[in-house]
Scaffold this active site. Sequence first.
Site, PDB file in Angstrom:
ATOM      1  N   SER A 162       0.922  -1.224   0.023  1.00 15.67           N
ATOM      2  CA  SER A 162       0.113  -0.115  -0.091  1.00 15.67           C
ATOM      3  C   SER A 162       0.885   1.146  -0.061  1.00 15.67           C
ATOM      4  CB  SER A 162      -0.917   0.053   1.284  1.00 15.67           C
ATOM      5  OG  SER A 162      -1.837   1.143   1.361  1.00 15.67           O
ATOM      6  N   LYS A 222      -4.012  -7.545   3.347  1.00 17.78           N
ATOM      7  CA  LYS A 222      -3.968  -6.365   2.204  1.00 17.78           C
ATOM      8  C   LYS A 222      -5.364  -6.190   1.652  1.00 17.78           C
ATOM      9  CE  LYS A 222      -2.688  -2.947  -0.297  1.00 17.78           C
ATOM     10  NZ  LYS A 222      -3.458  -3.033  -1.466  1.00 17.78           N
ATOM     11  N   HIS A 225      -7.522  -5.016   4.160  1.00 25.61           N
ATOM     12  CA  HIS A 225      -6.937  -3.377   4.329  1.00 25.61           C
ATOM     13  C   HIS A 225      -7.855  -2.603   3.282  1.00 25.61           C
ATOM     14  CE1 HIS A 225      -4.652  -0.172   2.485  1.00 25.61           C
ATOM     15  NE2 HIS A 225      -4.218   0.335   3.656  1.00 25.61           N
ATOM     16  N   ASN A 226      -7.962  -3.160   1.953  1.00 29.59           N
ATOM     17  CA  ASN A 226      -8.781  -2.407   0.920  1.00 29.59           C
ATOM     18  C   ASN A 226     -10.077  -2.481   1.076  1.00 29.59           C
ATOM     19  OD1 ASN A 226      -6.238  -2.126  -0.080  1.00 29.59           O
ATOM     20  ND2 ASN A 226      -6.631  -2.636  -1.967  1.00 29.59           N
ATOM     21  N   GLU A 262     -10.748   0.462   3.552  1.00 26.93           N
ATOM     22  CA  GLU A 262     -10.422   1.554   2.639  1.00 26.93           C
ATOM     23  C   GLU A 262     -11.960   1.748   1.691  1.00 26.93           C
ATOM     24  OE1 GLU A 262      -8.074   1.782  -1.161  1.00 26.93           O
ATOM     25  OE2 GLU A 262      -6.638   2.305   0.257  1.00 26.93           O
TER      26      GLU A 262
END
Length: 322
Positions: A129, A181, A184-185, A188
């Site tokens: 990221s 990840k 995480h996205n 987001e």
Amino acid sequence: MWTANDAARGLLQGSQNMELGMIGLGRMGGNMAERLRRGGHTVVGFDRDPKVSDVSSLEELVERLAPPRVVWVMVPAGGPTRDTIHSLGEALDAGDIVIDGGNSHYVDDQKHGAELRAKGIGFVDCGVSGGVWGLQNGYALMVGGDDDNVERVMPIFETLKPEGEFGFVHSGEIGAGHFVKMVHNGIEYAMMQAFGEGYELIEASDIVKDVPGTFRSWQEGTVIRSWLLDLMNRALADDPQLDEIRGYANDSGEGRWTVQAAVDHAVPLPAITASLFARFSSRQDDSPAMKIVAALRNQFGGHAVEGAKGADSPGADVRPPV
């Protein structure tokens, strides 16, 4: 298992310079290769665009690297990554290591790791990221893989990560890096959707006269201050009414994978799921679902239907249900 503190200590002690191949020199891969070179590493890059490539083929890249080799793959997830890793499995030798730094599905990582392990080749998955700001600020790295393989390539991670204690985690076994990840996205997605909804509500208000100024004021002293808020304020500074932007948002695929993983693990993700579906809605100029809603409201309640001519035009009159 390596931690952010281990990486920080490595930076303070001085990183060992390494040689590696970088496959994929787009916006992310090209900047990462440049950050590594600035950090003293030797990078041999390969890309389909000969203008940015150091070699003409994947095979030439492998020949240029001294064994034991390290090759970082930074190409689109899915078919391109699968094909690249399969080709590397044919070209590399036992003892070499492949790092997948793209946005691959963690399930694919497990397959790739098994495929390469059968040939004695190590595999590390790395969620990255940082976007276009990574060259300057460093990249947050989320890594999965065997301890020995991660330790061997730590000098690379130390150079790519931001300075200081944070920005790196060895999350677990193969697949763990891309799994976190992915989540995480997904987070987001939900954060961006919340900012967007808040903006729309404030913009719709008759009493708020300075919408961009409101969001600028939140950059300090509020609990929602964040880098995303900073970037939103940059966008509003460039285009206060967002006149140059269409309300259309693609999804990278990781939001979908996050929702699917939630189903697989029976974990409720209402905010992230709703934010993904909102992106789907953004692609519809005239929502079929909303047409049905409007038709049903007309059928059971006699509510006006807005046609192509407008709600008050002839042909769009309210017709009581029979």
